[in-house]
Design a protein around this motif. Structure first.
Motif, PDB file in Angstrom:
ATOM      1  N   GLU A  99     -13.771 -10.146  18.219  1.00  0.00           N
ATOM      2  CA  GLU A  99     -14.958 -10.844  17.722  1.00  0.00           C
ATOM      3  C   GLU A  99     -14.665 -12.269  17.227  1.00  0.00           C
ATOM      4  OE1 GLU A  99     -13.151  -8.513  16.298  1.00  0.00           O
ATOM      5  OE2 GLU A  99     -13.861  -7.893  14.319  1.00  0.00           O
TER       6      GLU A  99
ATOM      7  N   PHE B  86      -6.341  -8.009  17.021  1.00  0.00           N
ATOM      8  CA  PHE B  86      -7.065  -6.798  16.597  1.00  0.00           C
ATOM      9  C   PHE B  86      -8.425  -7.119  15.998  1.00  0.00           C
ATOM     10  CE2 PHE B  86      -7.112  -6.139  11.954  1.00  0.00           C
ATOM     11  CZ  PHE B  86      -6.284  -7.158  11.505  1.00  0.00           C
ATOM     12  N   LYS B  87      -8.626  -8.398  15.626  1.00  0.00           N
ATOM     13  CA  LYS B  87      -9.949  -8.857  15.193  1.00  0.00           C
ATOM     14  C   LYS B  87      -9.942 -10.377  15.286  1.00  0.00           C
ATOM     15  CE  LYS B  87      -9.021  -9.460  10.293  1.00  0.00           C
ATOM     16  NZ  LYS B  87      -9.506  -9.279   8.949  1.00  0.00           N
TER      17      LYS B  87
ATOM     18  N   PHE C 163      -6.499  -6.222  -1.714  1.00  0.00           N
ATOM     19  CA  PHE C 163      -7.599  -5.911  -0.789  1.00  0.00           C
ATOM     20  C   PHE C 163      -7.830  -7.030   0.223  1.00  0.00           C
ATOM     21  CE2 PHE C 163      -8.401  -3.739  -4.842  1.00  0.00           C
ATOM     22  CZ  PHE C 163      -8.373  -2.420  -4.405  1.00  0.00           C
ATOM     23  N   LEU C 164      -6.847  -7.927   0.376  1.00  0.00           N
ATOM     24  CA  LEU C 164      -7.079  -9.071   1.261  1.00  0.00           C
ATOM     25  C   LEU C 164      -7.126  -8.653   2.729  1.00  0.00           C
ATOM     26  CD1 LEU C 164      -4.094  -9.844   2.608  1.00  0.00           C
ATOM     27  CD2 LEU C 164      -3.769 -10.867   0.358  1.00  0.00           C
ATOM     28  N   ARG C 165      -7.951  -9.383   3.470  1.00  0.00           N
ATOM     29  CA  ARG C 165      -8.066  -9.153   4.916  1.00  0.00           C
ATOM     30  C   ARG C 165      -7.338 -10.264   5.651  1.00  0.00           C
ATOM     31  NH1 ARG C 165     -14.194  -9.918   4.978  1.00  0.00           N
ATOM     32  NH2 ARG C 165     -13.428 -11.248   3.320  1.00  0.00           N
ATOM     33  N   GLU C 166      -6.747  -9.930   6.789  1.00  0.00           N
ATOM     34  CA  GLU C 166      -6.109 -10.968   7.587  1.00  0.00           C
ATOM     35  C   GLU C 166      -7.190 -11.922   8.085  1.00  0.00           C
ATOM     36  OE1 GLU C 166      -3.439  -9.629  10.594  1.00  0.00           O
ATOM     37  OE2 GLU C 166      -2.540  -8.148   9.256  1.00  0.00           O
TER      38      GLU C 166
ATOM     39  N   ASN D  91     -20.489  -3.025  11.843  1.00  0.00           N
ATOM     40  CA  ASN D  91     -20.540  -3.554  13.211  1.00  0.00           C
ATOM     41  C   ASN D  91     -19.867  -2.565  14.150  1.00  0.00           C
ATOM     42  OD1 ASN D  91     -21.690  -6.026  12.372  1.00  0.00           O
ATOM     43  ND2 ASN D  91     -19.658  -6.708  11.721  1.00  0.00           N
TER      44      ASN D  91
ATOM     45  N   CYS E 249      -3.307  -2.056   9.072  1.00  0.00           N
ATOM     46  CA  CYS E 249      -3.659  -1.336   7.834  1.00  0.00           C
ATOM     47  C   CYS E 249      -4.442  -0.045   8.072  1.00  0.00           C
ATOM     48  CB  CYS E 249      -4.443  -2.257   6.920  1.00  0.00           C
ATOM     49  SG  CYS E 249      -3.526  -3.743   6.538  1.00  0.00           S
TER      50      CYS E 249
ATOM     51  N   ILE F 245     -16.961   2.297   9.659  1.00  0.00           N
ATOM     52  CA  ILE F 245     -16.909   1.805  11.040  1.00  0.00           C
ATOM     53  C   ILE F 245     -17.063   2.975  12.026  1.00  0.00           C
ATOM     54  CG2 ILE F 245     -15.468   0.627  12.768  1.00  0.00           C
ATOM     55  CD1 ILE F 245     -14.124  -0.855  10.370  1.00  0.00           C
TER      56      ILE F 245
ATOM     57  N   LEU G 282     -13.802   2.326   4.278  1.00  0.00           N
ATOM     58  CA  LEU G 282     -14.226   1.262   5.204  1.00  0.00           C
ATOM     59  C   LEU G 282     -14.060   1.719   6.653  1.00  0.00           C
ATOM     60  CD1 LEU G 282     -12.709  -1.810   3.331  1.00  0.00           C
ATOM     61  CD2 LEU G 282     -15.137  -1.304   3.639  1.00  0.00           C
TER      62      LEU G 282
ATOM     63  N   THR H 105       0.863  -1.186   0.000  1.00  0.00           N
ATOM     64  CA  THR H 105       0.000   0.000   0.000  1.00  0.00           C
ATOM     65  C   THR H 105       0.895   1.230   0.000  1.00  0.00           C
ATOM     66  OG1 THR H 105      -1.646  -1.202   1.234  1.00  0.00           O
ATOM     67  CG2 THR H 105      -1.806   1.200   1.299  1.00  0.00           C
TER      68      THR H 105
ATOM     69  N   TYR I 260     -11.623   0.340  15.117  1.00  0.00           N
ATOM     70  CA  TYR I 260     -10.816  -0.509  14.233  1.00  0.00           C
ATOM     71  C   TYR I 260      -9.355  -0.474  14.668  1.00  0.00           C
ATOM     72  CZ  TYR I 260      -9.730   4.024  12.102  1.00  0.00           C
ATOM     73  OH  TYR I 260      -9.338   5.312  11.908  1.00  0.00           O
ATOM     74  N   GLY I 261      -8.631  -1.543  14.335  1.00  0.00           N
ATOM     75  CA  GLY I 261      -7.192  -1.598  14.601  1.00  0.00           C
ATOM     76  C   GLY I 261      -6.510  -2.338  13.470  1.00  0.00           C
TER      77      GLY I 261
HETATM   78  C1  UGA Z   1      -8.227  -4.276   5.874  1.00  0.00           C
HETATM   79  C2  UGA Z   1      -9.188  -4.244   4.674  1.00  0.00           C
HETATM   80  O1  UGA Z   1     -10.454  -4.795   5.066  1.00  0.00           O
HETATM   81  C3  UGA Z   1      -8.618  -5.046   3.494  1.00  0.00           C
HETATM   82  O2  UGA Z   1      -9.493  -4.907   2.359  1.00  0.00           O
HETATM   83  C4  UGA Z   1      -7.240  -4.475   3.134  1.00  0.00           C
HETATM   84  O3  UGA Z   1      -6.641  -5.224   2.081  1.00  0.00           O
HETATM   85  C5  UGA Z   1      -6.338  -4.563   4.362  1.00  0.00           C
HETATM   86  O4  UGA Z   1      -6.939  -3.808   5.448  1.00  0.00           O
HETATM   87  C6  UGA Z   1      -5.002  -3.974   3.974  1.00  0.00           C
HETATM   88  O5  UGA Z   1      -4.948  -2.797   3.627  1.00  0.00           O
HETATM   89  O6  UGA Z   1      -4.023  -4.741   3.885  1.00  0.00           O
HETATM   90  P1  UGA Z   1      -7.693  -6.068   7.808  1.00  0.00           P
HETATM   91  O7  UGA Z   1      -6.833  -4.991   8.410  1.00  0.00           O
HETATM   92  O8  UGA Z   1      -7.163  -7.443   7.686  1.00  0.00           O
HETATM   93  O9  UGA Z   1      -8.145  -5.630   6.321  1.00  0.00           O
HETATM   94  O10 UGA Z   1      -8.988  -6.172   8.715  1.00  0.00           O
HETATM   95  P2  UGA Z   1     -10.543  -5.805   8.611  1.00  0.00           P
HETATM   96  O11 UGA Z   1     -11.326  -7.046   8.527  1.00  0.00           O
HETATM   97  O12 UGA Z   1     -10.795  -4.769   7.594  1.00  0.00           O
HETATM   98  O13 UGA Z   1     -10.762  -5.173  10.066  1.00  0.00           O
HETATM   99  C7  UGA Z   1     -10.063  -3.995  10.459  1.00  0.00           C
HETATM  100  C8  UGA Z   1     -10.525  -3.556  11.841  1.00  0.00           C
HETATM  101  O14 UGA Z   1     -11.852  -3.037  11.779  1.00  0.00           O
HETATM  102  C9  UGA Z   1     -10.550  -4.660  12.909  1.00  0.00           C
HETATM  103  O15 UGA Z   1     -10.054  -4.152  14.121  1.00  0.00           O
HETATM  104  C10 UGA Z   1     -12.025  -5.013  13.032  1.00  0.00           C
HETATM  105  O16 UGA Z   1     -12.371  -5.536  14.290  1.00  0.00           O
HETATM  106  C11 UGA Z   1     -12.668  -3.650  12.778  1.00  0.00           C
HETATM  107  N1  UGA Z   1     -14.055  -3.728  12.255  1.00  0.00           N
HETATM  108  C12 UGA Z   1     -14.308  -4.267  11.044  1.00  0.00           C
HETATM  109  C13 UGA Z   1     -15.084  -3.188  13.013  1.00  0.00           C
HETATM  110  O17 UGA Z   1     -14.873  -2.658  14.128  1.00  0.00           O
HETATM  111  N2  UGA Z   1     -16.359  -3.227  12.495  1.00  0.00           N
HETATM  112  C14 UGA Z   1     -16.640  -3.785  11.286  1.00  0.00           C
HETATM  113  O18 UGA Z   1     -17.838  -3.777  10.892  1.00  0.00           O
HETATM  114  C15 UGA Z   1     -15.591  -4.313  10.548  1.00  0.00           C
END
Ligand code: UGA
Length: 471
Positions: A404, A338-339, A151-154, A270, A279, A234, A230, A120, A275-276
């Motif tokens: 979660e 972090f999630k 755009f992958l998520r962990e 949600n 990324c 949140i 995104l 990124t 968020y944490g």
């Molecule tokens: C995020 C993006 O979702 C990916 O598309 C992107 O590729 C990635 O960053 C990156 O740039 O590499 P990620 O950090 O793995 O992915 O995690 P997310 O699933 O997006 O969650 C991020 C944070 O938001 C977590 O702490 C999660 O608990 C929080 N979250 C997510 C919420 O509090 N509410 C929600 O509805 C969704």
């Protein structure tokens, strides 16, 4: 296709394993010999579903590991740069690792190469990579620089890579675009999905994915704008949750009402403790910094970040509301990652909250299904590490749910009740139905929903539930 990926971190490793599974010949380059040795020995450095299978399938065959960037570039048509871009103290992305890779590439150019940004990076990075490669004596028509954001998520990285909503390719020449089209052809022509041994399709995945070709600058902006949007979604719902708490409304009902508008959609709505991860926090700061540098004050992003931090403060206030004074109180904590679904604790709101609560004098016993070890590196012996949720709850004044994880949503509530000193649950992730928790005898705090206790139960619900417990 022969592909080099530079950087065996999260994105590089997953991309390498997935490209190999799509039928390409991949060399994963890293300058960390220890990491390479571990990968060669079959170790998997990150907790990610399907990654061990893919590495087993391709290690030493279509996926090899090397510290020799020059030879790898010579053998490849495309070089993906997936090195780290950590934040500087000012919040900008530190691009020095990207630059050092770009400086080495020219000496290895023996035929036309596509150099692809996969990390990124801020807008204009592709221009800089091009300048650096030219400055180091590569002929201008011997390479192009493309942007192919990830755009992958962990936790769901492999399926996000192989079943993406879309593939974005920023390419300023047709020659360069055609190589990236060929790399992604097994996904875009659907052939990967016909294979018996393909990684299973997740629910909701639509195949084949569209490939969107843009300019390199647009692709760079898409990545930052996507993460910022995104994060904004949140923070927006967290702000609405605070409103709900003020007026006694229920954010879950509000989410259902707004999320079913197809223009808004239900995902990433949600509320929680903010968020944490590695990324969103970093990318928002970097996007804010690059906007400023380009002459635009993107103040909306400041507010997104402010709401996010405030969400943790609000949670601590809830713990005070539930327990009054905190010094000496024993808290059970569920979740440090972090999630859910990952062992990553970088910028974890759960860890930040634990640190705050320790400063307030609490004693903490925490359990995370995957992140206990990683958390130990940061929190050391300042907390106890429990073997499961019930051990964390044992003798606690209250139980806090901070991550979660699916397994936290299906706990044996009677057993939990017995373990706790007082049946108080403060849920930062809204994993339980307040009515159910009250019926099971808990005082239940959550985010954006009224506090539930057996006294708040509507008559019928309370009576019915008590009957159900007796039977
Ligand atoms: C995020 C993006 O979702 C990916 O598309 C992107 O590729 C990635 O960053 C990156 O740039 O590499 P990620 O950090 O793995 O992915 O995690 P997310 O699933 O997006 O969650 C991020 C944070 O938001 C977590 O702490 C999660 O608990 C929080 N979250 C997510 C919420 O509090 N509410 C929600 O509805 C969704």
């Amino acid at each position: 296709m022969h592909i080099t990926i530079v950087g065996s971190g999260y994105v590089g490793l997953v991309a390498g394993a997935c490209f190999a599974d799509m039928g390409h010949q991949v060399i994963l380059v890293d300058n960390d010999q220890q990491k390479l040795d571990a990968l060669n020995k079959g170790q998997v450095p990150i907790h990610e579903k399907f990654l061990p299978e893919l590495l087993d399938r391709h290690r030493g065959r279509s996926l090899t590991f090397s510290d020799d960037l020059r030879s790898a570039v010579q053998a490849s048509a495309a070089v993906f740069i997936a090195v780290g871009t950590p934040p500087t103290e000012q919040g900008e992305a530190d691009l020095s690792y990207v630059e050092s890779v770009a400086r080495i590439i020219p000496s290895a150019i023996n035929s036309y190469k596509v150099v692809v940004e996969k990390s990124t990076v801020p807008v204009y990075t592709s221009d800089w990579i091009r300048k650096i490669i030219l400055r180091n004596a590569a002929p201008p028509d011997s390479f192009d620089v493309a942007s192919n954001p990830e755009f992958l998520r962990e936790g769901t990285a492999v399926t996000d890579f192989l079943y993406p909503d879309r593939i974005v390719v920023g390419a300023d020449t047709e020659r360069c675009a055609s190589i990236l089209r060929a790399i992604y052809a097994p996904l875009t022509d659907g052939s990967y999905y016909q294979r018996q041994d393909a990684i299973p399709r997740p629910d909701r995945a639509q195949t084949p994915p569209p490939l969107i070709i843009t300019s390199t600058k647009s692709a760079e902006l898409i990545k930052h704008a996507c993460n910022a949007f995104l994060a904004m979604k949140i923070s927006f719902i967290n702000a609405v949750a605070s409103m709900c708490e003020s007026v006694g409304a229920n954010v879950q009902q509000v989410c259902q009402g707004i999320g079913s508008d197809s223009r808004i959609g239900p995902r990433f709505l949600n509320p929680g403790i903010g968020y944490g991860g590695s990324c969103f926090p970093k990318d928002l700061m970097a996007f804010r910094a690059v906007a400023r540098e380009c002459g635009y004050e993107f103040r909306l992003l400041d507010e997104v970040m402010r709401i996010n931090e405030d969400q943790r403060r609000r949670f601590v206030r809830k713990v005070h509301d539930a327990l009054w004074t905190l010094r000496g109180k024993r808290l059970g904590v569920l979740g440090l990652a972090f999630k859910g679904g990952t062992d990553d604790i970088r910028e974890s709101p759960a860890v930040l909250l634990v640190q705050t609560l320790l400063q307030e004098g609490c004693k903490i016993a925490a359990y995370d299904p995957a992140a206990n070890e990683r958390a130990r590196e940061v929190l050391n012996a300042s907390i106890e590490y429990a073997a499961d949720a019930y051990e964390a709850a044992s003798g606690a004044d209250a139980l806090l749910i901070l991550t979660e994880w699916e397994e936290f949503a299906s706990l044996d509530l009677d057993r939990l009740h017995q373990q706790l000193k007082y049946p108080i649950v403060i849920d930062g992730r809204n994993l339980y139905d307040p009515g159910t928790m009250a019926a099971r005898g808990f005082t239940y705090y959550s985010v954006g929903r009224p506090v539930a206790t057996s006294e708040t139960l509507p008559l019928q619900e309370g009576a019915g539930a008590k009957k159900a417990i007796r039977s």
